[in-house]
Motif scaffolding. Structure first.
Motif, PDB file in Angstrom:
ATOM      1  N   GLU A  29     124.064 132.437 106.517  1.00  0.00           N
ATOM      2  CA  GLU A  29     124.843 133.663 106.710  1.00  0.00           C
ATOM      3  C   GLU A  29     125.981 133.436 107.706  1.00  0.00           C
ATOM      4  OE1 GLU A  29     123.754 137.713 109.022  1.00  0.00           O
ATOM      5  OE2 GLU A  29     122.369 137.198 107.393  1.00  0.00           O
ATOM      6  N   THR A  30     125.669 132.736 108.784  1.00  0.00           N
ATOM      7  CA  THR A  30     126.679 132.438 109.801  1.00  0.00           C
ATOM      8  C   THR A  30     127.808 131.599 109.219  1.00  0.00           C
ATOM      9  OG1 THR A  30     124.996 132.508 111.537  1.00  0.00           O
ATOM     10  CG2 THR A  30     127.036 131.337 112.047  1.00  0.00           C
ATOM     11  N   MET A  31     127.457 130.636 108.392  1.00  0.00           N
ATOM     12  CA  MET A  31     128.470 129.774 107.797  1.00  0.00           C
ATOM     13  C   MET A  31     129.362 130.539 106.828  1.00  0.00           C
ATOM     14  SD  MET A  31     126.157 126.357 107.199  1.00  0.00           S
ATOM     15  CE  MET A  31     127.446 125.524 106.268  1.00  0.00           C
ATOM     16  N   LYS A  32     128.763 131.418 106.041  1.00  0.00           N
ATOM     17  CA  LYS A  32     129.557 132.166 105.058  1.00  0.00           C
ATOM     18  C   LYS A  32     130.547 133.102 105.739  1.00  0.00           C
ATOM     19  CE  LYS A  32     126.204 132.078 101.263  1.00  0.00           C
ATOM     20  NZ  LYS A  32     125.235 132.856 100.453  1.00  0.00           N
ATOM     21  N   SER A  33     130.131 133.716 106.825  1.00  0.00           N
ATOM     22  CA  SER A  33     131.003 134.694 107.484  1.00  0.00           C
ATOM     23  C   SER A  33     132.001 134.032 108.421  1.00  0.00           C
ATOM     24  CB  SER A  33     130.152 135.705 108.262  1.00  0.00           C
ATOM     25  OG  SER A  33     129.375 135.054 109.253  1.00  0.00           O
ATOM     26  N   GLY A  34     131.583 132.942 109.076  1.00  0.00           N
ATOM     27  CA  GLY A  34     132.458 132.324 110.068  1.00  0.00           C
ATOM     28  C   GLY A  34     133.172 131.081 109.605  1.00  0.00           C
ATOM     29  N   ARG A  35     132.642 130.420 108.574  1.00  0.00           N
ATOM     30  CA  ARG A  35     133.227 129.199 108.025  1.00  0.00           C
ATOM     31  C   ARG A  35     133.472 128.161 109.114  1.00  0.00           C
ATOM     32  NH1 ARG A  35     131.510 128.978 103.459  1.00  0.00           N
ATOM     33  NH2 ARG A  35     133.225 127.820 102.505  1.00  0.00           N
ATOM     34  N   ALA A  36     132.436 127.933 109.906  1.00  0.00           N
ATOM     35  CA  ALA A  36     132.545 126.972 111.013  1.00  0.00           C
ATOM     36  C   ALA A  36     132.540 125.546 110.496  1.00  0.00           C
ATOM     37  CB  ALA A  36     131.378 127.171 111.981  1.00  0.00           C
ATOM     38  N   THR A  37     133.160 124.654 111.244  1.00  0.00           N
ATOM     39  CA  THR A  37     133.020 123.222 111.015  1.00  0.00           C
ATOM     40  C   THR A  37     131.652 122.802 111.533  1.00  0.00           C
ATOM     41  OG1 THR A  37     135.382 122.781 111.170  1.00  0.00           O
ATOM     42  CG2 THR A  37     133.906 120.934 111.640  1.00  0.00           C
ATOM     43  N   MET A  38     130.926 121.996 110.737  1.00  0.00           N
ATOM     44  CA  MET A  38     129.568 121.589 111.088  1.00  0.00           C
ATOM     45  C   MET A  38     129.533 120.073 111.288  1.00  0.00           C
ATOM     46  SD  MET A  38     128.229 124.667 110.662  1.00  0.00           S
ATOM     47  CE  MET A  38     126.446 124.467 110.636  1.00  0.00           C
ATOM     48  N   ILE A  39     129.013 119.637 112.427  1.00  0.00           N
ATOM     49  CA  ILE A  39     128.844 118.208 112.710  1.00  0.00           C
ATOM     50  C   ILE A  39     127.354 117.942 112.828  1.00  0.00           C
ATOM     51  CG2 ILE A  39     129.295 116.342 114.336  1.00  0.00           C
ATOM     52  CD1 ILE A  39     131.874 117.852 115.087  1.00  0.00           C
ATOM     53  N   VAL A  40     126.829 117.087 111.941  1.00  0.00           N
ATOM     54  CA  VAL A  40     125.388 116.892 111.825  1.00  0.00           C
ATOM     55  C   VAL A  40     125.053 115.421 112.001  1.00  0.00           C
ATOM     56  CG1 VAL A  40     123.351 117.239 110.372  1.00  0.00           C
ATOM     57  CG2 VAL A  40     125.282 118.824 110.204  1.00  0.00           C
ATOM     58  N   GLU A  41     124.091 115.150 112.880  1.00  0.00           N
ATOM     59  CA  GLU A  41     123.577 113.787 113.037  1.00  0.00           C
ATOM     60  C   GLU A  41     122.316 113.634 112.200  1.00  0.00           C
ATOM     61  OE1 GLU A  41     121.431 111.145 116.484  1.00  0.00           O
ATOM     62  OE2 GLU A  41     123.394 111.998 116.958  1.00  0.00           O
ATOM     63  N   THR A  42     122.240 112.556 111.420  1.00  0.00           N
ATOM     64  CA  THR A  42     121.046 112.248 110.634  1.00  0.00           C
ATOM     65  C   THR A  42     120.592 110.829 110.959  1.00  0.00           C
ATOM     66  OG1 THR A  42     122.332 111.411 108.763  1.00  0.00           O
ATOM     67  CG2 THR A  42     121.794 113.755 108.746  1.00  0.00           C
ATOM     68  N   HIS A  43     119.325 110.536 110.582  1.00  0.00           N
ATOM     69  CA  HIS A  43     118.752 109.245 110.965  1.00  0.00           C
ATOM     70  C   HIS A  43     118.218 108.427 109.789  1.00  0.00           C
ATOM     71  CE1 HIS A  43     118.939 109.817 115.339  1.00  0.00           C
ATOM     72  NE2 HIS A  43     118.777 111.091 115.066  1.00  0.00           N
ATOM     73  N   CYS A  44     118.406 108.894 108.562  1.00  0.00           N
ATOM     74  CA  CYS A  44     117.947 108.112 107.417  1.00  0.00           C
ATOM     75  C   CYS A  44     118.792 108.469 106.198  1.00  0.00           C
ATOM     76  CB  CYS A  44     116.463 108.363 107.134  1.00  0.00           C
ATOM     77  SG  CYS A  44     116.067 110.038 106.624  1.00  0.00           S
ATOM     78  N   ALA A  45     118.778 107.580 105.201  1.00  0.00           N
ATOM     79  CA  ALA A  45     119.610 107.767 104.014  1.00  0.00           C
ATOM     80  C   ALA A  45     119.236 109.029 103.253  1.00  0.00           C
ATOM     81  CB  ALA A  45     119.490 106.539 103.109  1.00  0.00           C
ATOM     82  N   SER A  46     117.933 109.326 103.143  1.00  0.00           N
ATOM     83  CA  SER A  46     117.519 110.515 102.396  1.00  0.00           C
ATOM     84  C   SER A  46     118.054 111.785 103.043  1.00  0.00           C
ATOM     85  CB  SER A  46     115.993 110.578 102.297  1.00  0.00           C
ATOM     86  OG  SER A  46     115.400 110.681 103.582  1.00  0.00           O
ATOM     87  N   ALA A  47     118.085 111.818 104.377  1.00  0.00           N
ATOM     88  CA  ALA A  47     118.616 112.991 105.069  1.00  0.00           C
ATOM     89  C   ALA A  47     120.110 113.145 104.809  1.00  0.00           C
ATOM     90  CB  ALA A  47     118.336 112.889 106.564  1.00  0.00           C
ATOM     91  N   VAL A  48     120.830 112.034 104.756  1.00  0.00           N
ATOM     92  CA  VAL A  48     122.259 112.097 104.454  1.00  0.00           C
ATOM     93  C   VAL A  48     122.482 112.744 103.098  1.00  0.00           C
ATOM     94  CG1 VAL A  48     124.325 110.733 103.973  1.00  0.00           C
ATOM     95  CG2 VAL A  48     122.849 110.110 105.894  1.00  0.00           C
ATOM     96  N   PHE A  49     121.735 112.303 102.086  1.00  0.00           N
ATOM     97  CA  PHE A  49     121.892 112.863 100.741  1.00  0.00           C
ATOM     98  C   PHE A  49     121.479 114.331 100.698  1.00  0.00           C
ATOM     99  CE2 PHE A  49     121.535 108.287  99.509  1.00  0.00           C
ATOM    100  CZ  PHE A  49     122.762 108.186  98.880  1.00  0.00           C
ATOM    101  N   ARG A 108     121.967 106.015 113.409  1.00  0.00           N
ATOM    102  CA  ARG A 108     122.601 107.316 113.586  1.00  0.00           C
ATOM    103  C   ARG A 108     123.821 107.423 112.675  1.00  0.00           C
ATOM    104  NH1 ARG A 108     124.910 107.831 118.663  1.00  0.00           N
ATOM    105  NH2 ARG A 108     124.773 110.109 118.553  1.00  0.00           N
ATOM    106  N   VAL A 109     123.837 108.473 111.863  1.00  0.00           N
ATOM    107  CA  VAL A 109     124.974 108.755 110.993  1.00  0.00           C
ATOM    108  C   VAL A 109     125.483 110.153 111.330  1.00  0.00           C
ATOM    109  CG1 VAL A 109     125.750 109.110 108.637  1.00  0.00           C
ATOM    110  CG2 VAL A 109     124.132 107.276 109.145  1.00  0.00           C
ATOM    111  N   LEU A 110     126.775 110.257 111.627  1.00  0.00           N
ATOM    112  CA  LEU A 110     127.385 111.536 111.932  1.00  0.00           C
ATOM    113  C   LEU A 110     128.185 112.004 110.735  1.00  0.00           C
ATOM    114  CD1 LEU A 110     128.719 110.836 115.557  1.00  0.00           C
ATOM    115  CD2 LEU A 110     126.621 112.025 114.902  1.00  0.00           C
ATOM    116  N   LEU A 111     127.893 113.216 110.274  1.00  0.00           N
ATOM    117  CA  LEU A 111     128.594 113.832 109.165  1.00  0.00           C
ATOM    118  C   LEU A 111     129.385 115.025 109.678  1.00  0.00           C
ATOM    119  CD1 LEU A 111     125.695 113.915 106.542  1.00  0.00           C
ATOM    120  CD2 LEU A 111     127.443 112.146 106.810  1.00  0.00           C
ATOM    121  N   CYS A 112     130.566 115.228 109.111  1.00  0.00           N
ATOM    122  CA  CYS A 112     131.388 116.386 109.443  1.00  0.00           C
ATOM    123  C   CYS A 112     131.630 117.174 108.164  1.00  0.00           C
ATOM    124  CB  CYS A 112     132.717 115.962 110.066  1.00  0.00           C
ATOM    125  SG  CYS A 112     133.766 117.345 110.557  1.00  0.00           S
ATOM    126  N   ALA A 113     131.245 118.451 108.167  1.00  0.00           N
ATOM    127  CA  ALA A 113     131.391 119.299 106.980  1.00  0.00           C
ATOM    128  C   ALA A 113     132.338 120.448 107.305  1.00  0.00           C
ATOM    129  CB  ALA A 113     130.037 119.840 106.545  1.00  0.00           C
TER     130      ALA A 113
END
Length: 283
Positions: free
Chosen positions: A232-252, A275-280
């Motif tokens: 809900e927060t993303m739909k209304s605010g359209r924030a940039t999201m930076i997410v750290e993941t630790h395995c390939a399955s989490a990235v997908f 550590r993999v950093l994704l920016c959405a």
């Protein structure tokens, strides 16, 4: 009455959980000797990056990450991405997984006096160190609000596996039970278990917490839970999201979830060892 000299169970668990250096310091104090390499957390000055000239409380010999922080190299890609996503003046950043406040303080420096940073951290040991770091930097602390809870996809309570050993870096890997933690099970089996409050980002938004321009998520396997609770927060605010993941399955999995929300994902950084950093960003 407890026997004289009996080891407190909670203290015993913390020692098992500690790094060899931390345990060695404690044993040395108890028995009247010390290691020639023993050290204690102390105030160290950051020489570059958003916190240049500031001090944070660490034992710089406990982890290589501290040297990168002090040199202004640690997660530099995050600061570049956040700088691009913030408005010209001020802005709001949510720091989900605030740890001891290094990024939290850095984000406060980025947003400036007109901005605001909201941090979320459930590990009580991390929170104690975080508070000390805020008190050392009161002008930045005035822009920061800390909530001692975990974010997830539901409201309530959850069991939390935690390390108290900050200076080895182990406390940064504490995790919600039932998530895909990257910690070796034999190691985490020795960690303490406590019950922590969990909330959703959407619930905080409905509580009139300012909606973010940027959300940084570093939650050791609970990334999808946080994102599902923030739809809900993303739909209304359209924030940039930076997410750290630790395995390939989490990235997908994270990438697939963002696609359902009309977000485009790019690789921000791939850091050793896992550590993999994704920016959405919203399309």
């Amino acid at each position: 009455m407890p026997r004289t000299g009996a080891v407190n169970p909670s203290l015993f668990n913390r020692l098992l959980n500690a790094s060899p250096r931390t345990a060695g310091r404690w044993i040395g104090r108890c028995f009247g000797f010390s290691s020639p390499h023993a050290s204690q957390p102390c105030w160290e000055r950051v020489v570059a990056g958003p916190l240049a000239g500031r001090e944070i409380l660490i034992d710089r010999r406990g982890s290589g990450a501290w040297e990168d922080m002090l040199a202004g190299r640690f997660d530099a890609a995050i600061y570049d991405a956040i700088g691009q996503a913030l408005p010209a003046r001020g802005g709001i950043v949510w720091d989900v997984g605030a740890h001891i406040g290094f990024h939290t303080l850095g984000f406060a420096a980025l947003v400036g006096p007109a901005g605001r940073v909201v941090g979320f951290e459930p590990n009580p040991s991390n929170c104690e160190r975080l508070q000390l770091n805020l008190e050392k930097n009161p002008d930045l602390a005035a822009r920061i609000e800390i909530h001692r809870c975990a974010l997830s996809d539901r409201e309530g309570d959850c069991v939390f596996a935690l390390s108290h050993d900050i200076d080895s870096g182990a406390s940064s890997m504490s995790f919600l039970e039932g998530t895909a933690s990257s910690v070796d099970p034999a190691t985490s089996a020795r960690w303490d278990r406590i019950v922590v409050p969990v909330r959703t980002a959407d619930a905080f938004g409905r509580d009139r917490l300012p909606r973010p321009n940027v959300v940084k998520i570093d939650v050791e396997g609970a990334e999808l839970l946080v994102l599902r609770g923030a739809a809900e927060t993303m739909k209304s605010g359209r924030a940039t999201m930076i997410v750290e993941t630790h395995c390939a399955s989490a990235v997908f999995q994270v990438n697939a979830w963002f696609e359902t929300q009309d977000y485009k994902v790019r690789l921000l950084a791939e850091l050793a060892p896992s550590r993999v950093l994704l920016c959405a960003s919203p399309m």
